[in-house]
Design an enzyme around this catalytic site. Structure first.
Site, PDB file in Angstrom:
ATOM      1  N   HIS B  36       0.823  -1.210   0.000  1.00 36.75           N
ATOM      2  CA  HIS B  36       0.000   0.000   0.000  1.00 36.75           C
ATOM      3  C   HIS B  36       0.860   1.264   0.000  1.00 36.75           C
ATOM      4  CE1 HIS B  36      -3.233  -2.816   0.844  1.00 36.75           C
ATOM      5  NE2 HIS B  36      -4.070  -1.861   0.512  1.00 36.75           N
ATOM      6  N   LYS B 103      -9.298  -7.903   8.208  1.00 45.93           N
ATOM      7  CA  LYS B 103      -9.973  -8.058   9.496  1.00 45.93           C
ATOM      8  C   LYS B 103      -9.967  -6.735  10.243  1.00 45.93           C
ATOM      9  CE  LYS B 103      -6.097  -9.716  12.328  1.00 45.93           C
ATOM     10  NZ  LYS B 103      -5.833  -8.816  13.456  1.00 45.93           N
TER      11      LYS B 103
END
Lengths: 292, 191
Positions: B36, B103
């Site tokens: 990212h 998550k």
């Protein structure tokens, strides 16, 4: 040396792949307790299947095999350097075998040499005791749950938390709410009241060596531990933060003296994938028994 | 249970709602912290990593080579997604993602990107590395391994019936926001 190495490798394998019995019992109880048909119940079912599968396949319960923390109780004259070398070799081999992920990164360069060996990895705590016995406990603590650990300095205006047990309660419950979802609940808290910023966190992790169903010998702390679990389980956070009845499986609180100027409450959050095992060793380094 | 197969159309994604349990089949690429940041800094992906109408998985798996030298994934649960919150909206927009698996949920920027570009956040059970690795039928590639190391590399997985729950949908719904507000209100009653 070789026998010790093999024992430590087996300790790492078992810690990474098998949940201890006390934690497994608590997970099974919460699986029963969640309302059927909810996503919380689905999550607990997957967790239960995962525990069984990891054991059968002898593969990591969780891919984040975590910080590698050894706690060694040893007699006077114990050779810590030889032990450390054996532990490092066992960690390296456990990584090559896939019991541990290549999980240790140089903080400055970002390089991961794939061995899990480096400054701070593994971490070893040695404690001398007045006995000939050697016991080795191991915790593998994943980054997700480590990241939601929290340290509060009381008094805390935002939480209206003062320097008393009620203030500690407010701080601990805030940590539970903030951790929701991220720490892989249902979780288990290790807490230290007092100490300094380093020893507070350290002692909070030591609480995670306790059995889940033990009872704190200090009556006030025993009551607080129970209250934290009961209250947390009424907040509706549930497994993985999906909503539901089980937010915490346990809370263990220890105390250290503090300076008059400081009052820290340090909270370490352990995920449901509670990887903690221990062995007692014979003089030749072989395993005499398992502790959990 | 709703079955999803990659590539996923926008209309399929728009039909999903918070709380839906899904089983995903097809190709997923892993990408976590290093990927990212790399994309945010203008890094380019190799052409094989095609995420248009695809699914990105926040995961740092344990992958070893078997006796024949083939990659074998031995553990592959989700990592905590919130760390990618500063970057995720941009990655959804630029790469054309339809799903992000992780998550712990994500924040408002990601929620908005899901609404605008037709994407959902799929919550897998954290720590369930074995159940989820069983769903990975094949490791079909690995990219940026040298740069980022095994846990942070981009792994290409073929998955079958990978279980997850929609916790952020493309209509502004977020289970995380909802549970957080409810739990804070409930806590206030106990203080």
């Amino acid at each position: 040396m070789n026998l010790l190495h093999d024992s430590l490798l087996e300790l790492i394998r078992r810690t990474s792949t098998e949940i201890p019995d006390d934690v497994h019992r608590a997970i099974l109880a919460s699986l029963e307790n969640e309302r059927k048909g909810t996503i919380a119940a689905s999550a607990m079912k997957i967790i239960d299947q995962n525990i069984a599968l990891a054991k059968t396949k002898s593969q990591p319960i969780c891919q984040d095999t975590g910080s590698i923390i050894f706690y060694v109780e040893c007699p006077v004259g114990f050779d810590q350097m030889t032990f450390t070398e054996a532990a490092r070799a066992a960690v390296k081999q456990a990584t090559a075998k896939g019991y541990l992920r290549q999980n240790s990164v140089d903080s400055l360069t970002g390089r991961n040499d794939g061995t899990n060996l480096g400054p701070g990895s593994p971490t070893l705590h040695f404690h001398q005791h007045a006995s000939d016995a050697v016991s080795v406990k191991l915790i593998l603590k994943g980054g997700g749950c480590e990241n939601v650990g929290a340290q509060y300095s009381l008094p805390h205006t935002g939480l209206n938390a003062n320097r008393d047990l009620d203030g500690c309660r407010k701080a601990i419950l805030d940590a539970v709410v903030q951790a929701q979802g991220k720490g892989c609940g249902p979780g288990i808290l290790g807490v230290c009241i007092g100490g300094d910023r380093a020893t507070g966190y350290e002692h909070s992790k030591v609480q995670l060596l306790r059995l889940l169903d033990d009872r704190n010998p200090h009556p006030d702390l025993a009551r607080l531990e129970q209250d934290i679990v009961e209250t947390s389980n009424q907040l509706g956070i549930g497994p993985m933060g999906f909503g539901g009845k089980t937010t915490l499986l346990g809370c263990k609180i220890g105390v250290l003296n503090r300076l008059p100027a400081s009052y820290f409450v340090s909270v370490s959050y352990m995920c449901w994938a509670y990887r903690r095992h221990g062995v007692t060793l014979r003089a030749d380094g072989t395993i005499a028994g398992w502790l959990y | 249970m709703i079955k999803l197969t990659t590539p996923i159309s926008e209309s399929t994604i728009r039909s999903l709602k918070v709380g839906d349990e899904v089983l995903l089949t097809g190709t997923v690429f892993t990408g976590r912290d290093a990927v990212h940041k790399y994309l945010h800094d203008g890094g380019q992906l190799p052409p094989e990593v095609n995420l248009r109408e695809g699914v990105l998985y926040h995961c740092g798996p344990v992958v070893i080579k078997d006796d024949q030298g083939r990659w074998k994934c031995v553990a592959a649960g989700p990592t905590t997604s919130i760390r990618e919150e500063p970057y995720q909206w941009q990655v959804i927009r630029d790469l054309g993602l339809r799903g992000v698996i992780g998550k712990g949920g994500m924040g408002d920027k990601t929620l908005k990107a899901c609404q605008e570009h037709g994407c959902v956040y799929l919550h897998a059970v954290g720590g369930a590395a074995q159940v989820l690795a069983e769903c990975i039928r094949k490791v079909s590639g690995v990219y940026l391994m040298e740069e980022f190391g095994a846990p942070e590399a981009i792994w290409e997985f073929q998955v079958e019936d990978f279980p997850a729950v929609v916790t952020i949908d493309s209509h502004g719904g977020s289970l995380h926001r909802q549970i957080f507000a409810q739990s804070q209100a409930e806590l206030a009653k106990h203080l």
